[in-house]
Design a protein around this motif. Structure first.
Motif, PDB file in Angstrom:
ATOM      1  N   SER A 263      26.595  40.185  41.682  1.00 18.49           N
ATOM      2  CA  SER A 263      26.074  39.268  42.545  1.00 18.49           C
ATOM      3  C   SER A 263      27.074  38.162  42.986  1.00 18.49           C
ATOM      4  CB  SER A 263      24.709  38.695  41.895  1.00 18.49           C
ATOM      5  OG  SER A 263      24.067  38.014  43.017  1.00 18.49           O
ATOM      6  N   ASP A 264      26.558  36.871  42.948  1.00 18.67           N
ATOM      7  CA  ASP A 264      27.408  35.865  43.025  1.00 18.67           C
ATOM      8  C   ASP A 264      26.535  34.622  42.533  1.00 18.67           C
ATOM      9  OD1 ASP A 264      30.111  34.842  44.255  1.00 18.67           O
ATOM     10  OD2 ASP A 264      28.777  33.046  44.751  1.00 18.67           O
TER      11      ASP A 264
ATOM     12  N   ARG B 241      32.824  48.563  49.087  1.00 16.92           N
ATOM     13  CA  ARG B 241      32.575  47.169  49.931  1.00 16.92           C
ATOM     14  C   ARG B 241      32.723  47.414  51.406  1.00 16.92           C
ATOM     15  NH1 ARG B 241      32.949  43.302  52.495  1.00 16.92           N
ATOM     16  NH2 ARG B 241      33.947  41.170  52.271  1.00 16.92           N
TER      17      ARG B 241
ATOM     18  N   TYR C 152      36.424  49.424  44.433  1.00 15.62           N
ATOM     19  CA  TYR C 152      35.422  48.181  44.844  1.00 15.62           C
ATOM     20  C   TYR C 152      35.672  48.075  46.219  1.00 15.62           C
ATOM     21  CZ  TYR C 152      33.800  43.567  46.025  1.00 15.62           C
ATOM     22  OH  TYR C 152      33.130  42.489  46.500  1.00 15.62           O
TER      23      TYR C 152
ATOM     24  N   ARG D 235      38.090  42.893  43.907  1.00 14.79           N
ATOM     25  CA  ARG D 235      38.967  43.459  44.937  1.00 14.79           C
ATOM     26  C   ARG D 235      40.283  43.937  44.504  1.00 14.79           C
ATOM     27  NH1 ARG D 235      38.595  37.866  47.831  1.00 14.79           N
ATOM     28  NH2 ARG D 235      38.240  37.639  45.774  1.00 14.79           N
TER      29      ARG D 235
ATOM     30  N   PHE E   3      30.199  40.698  52.151  1.00 12.20           N
ATOM     31  CA  PHE E   3      29.989  40.764  50.762  1.00 12.20           C
ATOM     32  C   PHE E   3      28.539  40.553  50.367  1.00 12.20           C
ATOM     33  CE2 PHE E   3      29.799  37.457  47.082  1.00 12.20           C
ATOM     34  CZ  PHE E   3      30.152  38.302  46.240  1.00 12.20           C
TER      35      PHE E   3
ATOM     36  N   THR F 192      32.272  26.349  36.650  1.00 12.66           N
ATOM     37  CA  THR F 192      33.526  26.700  37.256  1.00 12.66           C
ATOM     38  C   THR F 192      34.201  25.385  37.234  1.00 12.66           C
ATOM     39  OG1 THR F 192      33.213  28.579  38.230  1.00 12.66           O
ATOM     40  CG2 THR F 192      34.980  27.644  38.851  1.00 12.66           C
TER      41      THR F 192
ATOM     42  N   ARG G 237      35.031  38.424  36.378  1.00 12.13           N
ATOM     43  CA  ARG G 237      35.091  39.106  37.897  1.00 12.13           C
ATOM     44  C   ARG G 237      35.658  40.312  37.606  1.00 12.13           C
ATOM     45  NH1 ARG G 237      34.815  34.524  41.464  1.00 12.13           N
ATOM     46  NH2 ARG G 237      35.160  35.921  42.892  1.00 12.13           N
ATOM     47  N   GLN G 238      35.316  41.192  36.577  1.00  9.52           N
ATOM     48  CA  GLN G 238      35.729  42.535  36.530  1.00  9.52           C
ATOM     49  C   GLN G 238      35.484  43.446  37.581  1.00  9.52           C
ATOM     50  OE1 GLN G 238      34.510  43.789  32.731  1.00  9.52           O
ATOM     51  NE2 GLN G 238      32.378  44.309  32.989  1.00  9.52           N
ATOM     52  N   ALA G 239      34.368  43.169  38.206  1.00 11.89           N
ATOM     53  CA  ALA G 239      34.093  44.076  39.573  1.00 11.89           C
ATOM     54  C   ALA G 239      34.739  43.203  40.736  1.00 11.89           C
ATOM     55  CB  ALA G 239      32.488  44.154  39.652  1.00 11.89           C
TER      56      ALA G 239
ATOM     57  N   HIS H 215      39.791  32.980  33.007  1.00 12.98           N
ATOM     58  CA  HIS H 215      38.944  32.670  34.249  1.00 12.98           C
ATOM     59  C   HIS H 215      39.079  34.092  34.915  1.00 12.98           C
ATOM     60  CE1 HIS H 215      38.283  30.163  38.095  1.00 12.98           C
ATOM     61  NE2 HIS H 215      37.059  30.503  37.718  1.00 12.98           N
TER      62      HIS H 215
HETATM   63  O1  CP3 Z   1      32.066  39.168  37.336  1.00  9.67           O
HETATM   64  C1  CP3 Z   1      31.828  40.029  38.169  1.00  9.67           C
HETATM   65  O2  CP3 Z   1      32.369  41.080  38.215  1.00  9.67           O
HETATM   66  C2  CP3 Z   1      30.466  40.048  38.871  1.00  9.67           C
HETATM   67  C3  CP3 Z   1      30.288  39.402  40.192  1.00  9.67           C
HETATM   68  C4  CP3 Z   1      30.841  37.960  40.319  1.00  9.67           C
HETATM   69  C5  CP3 Z   1      31.175  37.516  41.685  1.00  9.67           C
HETATM   70  N1  CP3 Z   1      31.130  36.045  41.661  1.00  9.67           N
HETATM   71  C6  CP3 Z   1      31.392  38.340  42.848  1.00  9.67           C
HETATM   72  C7  CP3 Z   1      32.168  37.880  43.915  1.00  9.67           C
HETATM   73  C8  CP3 Z   1      30.539  36.774  39.866  1.00  9.67           C
HETATM   74  C9  CP3 Z   1      30.082  36.636  38.062  1.00  9.67           C
HETATM   75  C10 CP3 Z   1      31.156  35.489  40.693  1.00  9.67           C
HETATM   76  C11 CP3 Z   1      30.692  34.198  39.975  1.00  9.67           C
HETATM   77  C12 CP3 Z   1      31.372  33.039  40.929  1.00  9.67           C
HETATM   78  N2  CP3 Z   1      31.214  33.234  42.176  1.00  9.67           N
HETATM   79  C13 CP3 Z   1      31.760  31.756  40.303  1.00  9.67           C
HETATM   80  C14 CP3 Z   1      31.860  31.380  38.965  1.00  9.67           C
HETATM   81  C15 CP3 Z   1      33.134  31.816  38.340  1.00  9.67           C
HETATM   82  C16 CP3 Z   1      34.491  31.620  38.742  1.00  9.67           C
HETATM   83  O3  CP3 Z   1      35.318  32.540  39.231  1.00  9.67           O
HETATM   84  O4  CP3 Z   1      34.843  30.561  38.887  1.00  9.67           O
HETATM   85  C17 CP3 Z   1      31.918  31.037  41.620  1.00  9.67           C
HETATM   86  C18 CP3 Z   1      32.790  29.685  41.406  1.00  9.67           C
HETATM   87  C19 CP3 Z   1      31.618  31.754  42.641  1.00  9.67           C
HETATM   88  C20 CP3 Z   1      31.869  31.492  43.966  1.00  9.67           C
HETATM   89  C21 CP3 Z   1      32.730  32.395  44.908  1.00  9.67           C
HETATM   90  N3  CP3 Z   1      32.188  33.587  45.267  1.00  9.67           N
HETATM   91  C22 CP3 Z   1      33.783  32.019  45.462  1.00  9.67           C
HETATM   92  C23 CP3 Z   1      34.507  30.904  45.293  1.00  9.67           C
HETATM   93  C24 CP3 Z   1      34.389  33.180  46.307  1.00  9.67           C
HETATM   94  C25 CP3 Z   1      35.547  33.074  47.128  1.00  9.67           C
HETATM   95  C26 CP3 Z   1      36.739  33.382  46.408  1.00  9.67           C
HETATM   96  C27 CP3 Z   1      36.748  34.843  45.977  1.00  9.67           C
HETATM   97  O5  CP3 Z   1      37.031  35.059  44.598  1.00  9.67           O
HETATM   98  O6  CP3 Z   1      36.711  35.690  46.784  1.00  9.67           O
HETATM   99  C28 CP3 Z   1      33.247  34.230  46.043  1.00  9.67           C
HETATM  100  C29 CP3 Z   1      33.136  35.691  46.586  1.00  9.67           C
HETATM  101  C30 CP3 Z   1      33.145  36.637  45.635  1.00  9.67           C
HETATM  102  N4  CP3 Z   1      32.305  36.629  44.562  1.00  9.67           N
HETATM  103  C31 CP3 Z   1      33.739  38.044  45.720  1.00  9.67           C
HETATM  104  C32 CP3 Z   1      33.144  38.745  44.551  1.00  9.67           C
HETATM  105  C33 CP3 Z   1      33.523  40.013  44.308  1.00  9.67           C
HETATM  106  C34 CP3 Z   1      34.706  38.364  46.760  1.00  9.67           C
HETATM  107  C35 CP3 Z   1      33.950  38.832  47.930  1.00  9.67           C
HETATM  108  C36 CP3 Z   1      34.798  39.943  48.739  1.00  9.67           C
HETATM  109  O7  CP3 Z   1      34.265  41.247  48.368  1.00  9.67           O
HETATM  110  O8  CP3 Z   1      35.314  39.805  49.804  1.00  9.67           O
END
Ligand code: CP3
Length: 344
Positions: A74-75, A37, A33, A28, A44, A206, A24-26, A320
């Motif tokens: 992406s997500d 955004r 970022y 908030r 998002f 996860t 999740r290096q990219a 994580h």
């Molecule tokens: O790693 C990266 O930088 C690439 C981007 C990435 C995102 N989500 C962007 C994101 C990756 C690899 C993920 C994976 C992801 N998404 C997982 C598996 C990894 C983990 O953390 O367990 C899961 C379970 C998700 C589902 C998800 N997406 C959740 C539960 C949430 C909300 C909680 C949170 O962290 O905000 C998201 C939203 C999300 N995905 C954001 C980002 C940057 C935040 C959105 C925003 O900008 O408001």
């Protein structure tokens, strides 16, 4: 053959410096970022679907942190939309029509052409390959079938994913039908990322650690194996991260992945002893250590490097995703410590 430390480490080759990136290096924790955004005031998901801005936030941690690998922005849930499920982030993910019945599973579409179904994904990958031009390798990613099914059946995040587990235990044929469809979508989706230029693939499981080991073996492992077996992996390492998988490493290893991601509940050295020399590992700093003072972060980096010892096939990462309130300078410091302390 490969010149990037990250890819060399994935293949178990020795490196002159341990490669590091952050799950999740990219995100908030970076003001840069948040600025991208906020552009256009969209959501998002709008950001995920805008190749120019999505590529920009994927590049940010390479410039800011000096990470050794980039990850597609992406997500894990975006490819579920073209299966016929309406997705929202509020900010956690929500599906308004969760999958519960056999009619729901039957209605799920497995798109033939994932490049057309989520055309923004190959567009982002192509932009990133051009932008990096040999600087860092690009990781593509997807959710593991079980973790995707958790959200599809529950409709949102949950502590225990009781709806999915109820389906799994009480109606295995329905669970299996769902998992087969999700696995096939995932296989096409990840192969499409490889075709578009992804140089490694990470599969995020996860929620894989919420099952007991014997249930993991029955309800998760067969689908992950099917998925990994079906990837066009020639020259493309596959990283499989199971959060909470430390107590069943013998089973997780059977996935067939080239690299296993570890969370911080296992000692990295002990995990490597169990796994043996023929598989690389990635991990495993507790993400909350990035709230600690700089000298504490440095000691923790050194501890993990010591646990790994001289073993090749090691990629430093968090256990994580990085948390949104972490000070960016602490993440920068962590990456600098990994590079400096592991320099040969
Ligand atoms: O790693 C990266 O930088 C690439 C981007 C990435 C995102 N989500 C962007 C994101 C990756 C690899 C993920 C994976 C992801 N998404 C997982 C598996 C990894 C983990 O953390 O367990 C899961 C379970 C998700 C589902 C998800 N997406 C959740 C539960 C949430 C909300 C909680 C949170 O962290 O905000 C998201 C939203 C999300 N995905 C954001 C980002 C940057 C935040 C959105 C925003 O900008 O408001």
């Amino acid at each position: 053959m490969t010149e990037y430390n990250f890819l060399k480490a994935c293949w178990g080759q020795s490196v002159d410096q341990v490669p590091v990136w952050l799950m999740r290096q990219a995100g908030r924790y970076l003001p840069q970022y948040k600025a991208v955004r906020a552009q256009g005031g969209g959501t998002f998901l709008d950001l995920c679907k805008d190749p120019a801005r999505a590529a920009e936030v994927s590049i940010q941690p390479i410039d800011i942190l000096n990470a050794d690998a980039a990850i597609l922005f992406s997500d894990i849930l975006t490819p579920i939309e073209p299966m016929g499920m309406k997705l929202d982030f509020v900010p956690g993910p929500v599906f308004e029509n969760p999958v519960r019945t056999s009619a729901d599973v039957d209605a799920l579409v497995v798109p033939e052409d994932m490049a057309a179904a989520v055309s923004y994904v190959p567009a982002i990958i192509k932009r990133l390959r051009l932008a990096f031009a040999g600087r860092v390798p690009l990781i593509g990613f997807g959710g593991a079938p079980f973790t995707l099914a958790c959200y599809m059946v529950e409709g949102k995040g949950s502590k225990d994913f009781a709806s999915l587990k109820q389906m799994m235990y009480s109606d295995f044929p329905l669970y299996d039908a769902l998992m087969q469809k999700v696995t096939e979508m995932d296989r096409r989706y990840l192969n499409m990322q490889i075709d578009s230029g992804a140089q490694a693939i990470q599969i995020f499981d996860t929620w894989g650690g919420i099952l007991a080991p014997h249930d993991y073996e029955r309800y998760i492992l067969p689908y992950v194996k099917l998925l990994i077996d079906g990837l066009n992996r020639d020259g493309i390492p596959v990283i499989y991260f199971v959060k909470g998988g430390g107590g069943m490493l013998d089973l997780v290893k059977q996935s067939g992945a080239d690299v296993l991601g570890l969370d911080w509940h296992v000692n990295l050295g002990k995990a490597r002893d169990i796994l043996g020399p023929d598989i690389a590992v990635q991990g495993n700093l507790d993400p909350t250590v990035l709230y600690a003072p700089k000298d504490y972060i440095e000691k923790e980096v050194q501890r993990i490097l010591d646990e790994n010892g001289d073993r090749p096939g090691f990629i430093f990462n968090l256990g994580h995703g990085i948390l949104p309130t972490v000070p960016p300078e602490n993440a920068i410091h962590m990456v600098e410590c990994v590079h400096r302390l592991s320099q040969k």
